[in-house]
Design an enzyme around this catalytic site. Structure first.
Site, short mmCIF file in Angstrom:
data_model
loop_
_atom_site.label_atom_id
_atom_site.label_comp_id
_atom_site.label_asym_id
_atom_site.label_seq_id
_atom_site.Cartn_x
_atom_site.Cartn_y
_atom_site.Cartn_z
N ASP A 189 33.08 -45.38 37.10
CA ASP A 189 34.28 -45.48 37.73
C ASP A 189 34.21 -46.43 38.97
OD1 ASP A 189 33.16 -43.83 39.77
OD2 ASP A 189 33.48 -41.92 38.48
N SER A 216 23.76 -32.71 34.41
CA SER A 216 22.89 -31.74 33.89
C SER A 216 21.69 -32.40 33.37
CB SER A 216 23.46 -30.76 32.84
OG SER A 216 24.20 -31.62 32.02
N HIS A 271 24.56 -46.94 33.90
CA HIS A 271 25.35 -47.02 32.53
C HIS A 271 26.70 -47.96 32.51
CE1 HIS A 271 24.23 -42.66 31.25
NE2 HIS A 271 22.99 -43.58 31.19
#
Ligand SMILES: [Zn+2]
Length: 245
Positions: free
Chosen positions: A104, A188, A119
């Site tokens: 983002d 996580s 990513h």
């Protein structure tokens, strides 16, 4: 808020000058961007792996385009306490870099300089045929077919069946090797190879800030708290620190 754990965390930050932060979707939920892997997330027509895969992009470019433009774009999202605190820690010379799974761009919006987007980034697009670059606004308006060569235009993000951004990954890895403190937050750590990165850490303190435990939880000092609340506290310490200097 566990005050004892919190003050211990601040003490560690005070002691360290080569901190690396590894983050994921939980960092941006405080900015109104949903965690697209969470159960109550966006995926009604398929799992994240299916909807955001290279094979979906190739087989159903319209479906991919619709999914991205309807669900993935949050133009009004602004940096939250976590983004801002990390930027301030960098300015104080405490934090060497951020390695993030998020696409983002909010760390850069907050003003952080050393941000490695393992990513990729959803602000940038390119044509798979001629390589022409476009930004998000162009893509929303003009769609996924290249006006020059007719090939597919795709986001510069790593899809689920693709390799991570090698350069960003390697920069993060080498920073971790040098780090004295590793903070993992809002993730996580289930997506590989990102989840491997902590294995290269040899420094003093490993801290996990996450509501849920992670697989190798016992290696970490675990702050089972809302990450934004934790970094709101860190910002209070930063304010004091700034006023002293
Ligand atoms: Zn093209």
């Amino acid at each position: 808020m566990d005050n004892e754990k919190m003050s211990k965390f601040i003490q560690m930050i005070e002691e360290c000058n080569k901190i690396v932060f590894l983050g994921g979707a939980g960092v941006s939920t405080g900015s109104g961007i949903p965690d697209y892997r969470s159960k109550d997330g966006l995926y009604t027509k398929g799992t994240p792996e299916e909807m955001l895969s290279n094979s979906k992009l190739r087989k159903d470019p319209q479906g991919f385009y619709d999914f991205v433009t309807n669900n993935m774009i949050y133009p009004d999202a602004t940096p939250n306490q976590t983004h801002i605190a990390l930027m301030e820690l960098e300015q104080l010379g405490k934090l060497t870099c951020i390695g993030t799974q998020n696409i983002d761009g909010l760390h850069q919006k907050a003003g952080s300089k050393n941000v490695y987007e393992v990513h990729g980034n959803l602000q940038k697009f390119h044509c798979v045929g001629c390589g022409q670059k476009h930004d998000l606004d162009w893509y929303i308006l003009n769609g996924y077919t290249c006006p020059n060569c007719g090939s597919l235009i795709r986001p510069d993000v790593v899809l689920y069946d693709e390799q991570v951004k090698e350069e960003a990954f390697l920069y993060t890895l080498s920073a971790i090797k040098e780090a004295d403190m590793l903070i993992i937050g809002g993730t996580s750590m289930q997506v590989y190879p990102f989840a491997m990165l902590p294995e290269y850490f040899n420094g003093k303190y490993r801290v996990l800030i996450n509501k849920e435990p992670i697989e190798k939880n016992r290696l970490y000092r675990w702050l089972n708290e809302d990450i934004n609340e934790v970094f709101t506290e860190v910002r209070k310490w930063i304010e004091v620190k700034k006023s002293e200097s």
